[in-house]
Design a protein around this motif. Structure first.
Motif: not given
Lengths: 171, 171
Positions: B73-96
């Motif tokens: 229902e909601i999305m966001e963006c960062h107009p000034l920079g990139s954003q990295a997500f590195i999982p500290l676990h070993n399970r799949p997650f979703l990226v929308v």
């Protein structure tokens, strides 16, 4: 001459403060974001990479485990930036460091063992051994300085040290 | 009106290229360093954070798992920079995600599922949902821009989408 023994101590933010940051949730108060879905533990590492036109670089290092006893013979430092190692596994690893100086000073070298979750961010100029994995090959996310300039200095220790085993020795 | 279904596809560097980097060893040729002890997979994420006095910030996000079906229902963006997500676990997650635009455009929203090892680095301006963990609470290392300026824009989708299940749908 038999090399001196390098003792290991548990990695804590307090003990590691002269060398950098322990990247962990413990000891940090989180903020609730994303409508309560997420706890944000903010600002866990002082990433120091802008010197002389530097920019952030992200790598994965896959490192083979060491055998014990292990001789600590070589250390390196990065005069232009910090270097973070975040384990992408859940096993302890060893962190061997010494304070900034012309050379790693005998008697100032410290050995730490992580709790399996902790990462480290090593301050600019801090002497350190390359990552020392235990048991099996291990992946680390590395955040360091990329860009121009000579950013790695390596020194052979005049008096090598030996890590005999994983027994903890807290002075 | 019943919301449209958002299909999921496996996360690959190729499919994700319009949105950012997949942070993984796969597809990268390593360099041997540290006297052969380490394979270095270099330059895996284009960390874009210097805009308007920005600097790199490192956090850990602990996120609660979502329930399926899940309404996007909601999305966001960062107009000034990139954003990295590195999982500290070993399970799949979703990226929308959705491409940069004034609003997340209906029909341009894509859903990916990671392989349990992959991280993502989301380009500046790319619309994205906050991290969507599966099964149990999950920790992520986040590398983003810190510093002055308004760097988060949030939008309510006019036409929410629904992720019904984890079945893959590759068009």
């Amino acid at each position: 001459m038999k090399p001196s023994r390098l003792g290991l101590r548990p990695l804590t933010q307090e003990a590691f403060a002269p060398f950098g940051d322990v990247v962990q949730k413990q000891g940090h108060r989180p903020e609730e974001i994303n409508y309560g879905q997420t706890l944000k533990y903010a600002g866990l590492a002082d990433i120091d990479i802008v010197e002389s036109g530097g920019e952030p670089a992200v790598h994965i290092y896959r490192s083979e485990p060491i055998d014990l006893p292990f001789r600590v013979e070589i250390m390196e430092c990065h005069p232009l930036g910090s270097q973070a190692f975040i384990p992408l596994h859940n096993r302890p690893f060893l962190v061997v460091v010494a304070p900034p100086a012309e050379e790693p000073m005998p008697g100032s070298i410290r050995g730490f063992i992580t709790n399996g979750k902790q990462g480290v961010n090593i301050n600019r100029g801090v002497w350190h051994h390359y990552q020392l994995s235990l048991g099996e090959p291990a992946d680390y996310l590395v955040i360091e300085r990329g860009g121009p300039g000579e950013n790695c200095v390596e020194r052979q220790l005049k008096d090598p040290l030996i890590i005999e085993n994983l027994e903890l020795e807290i002075p």
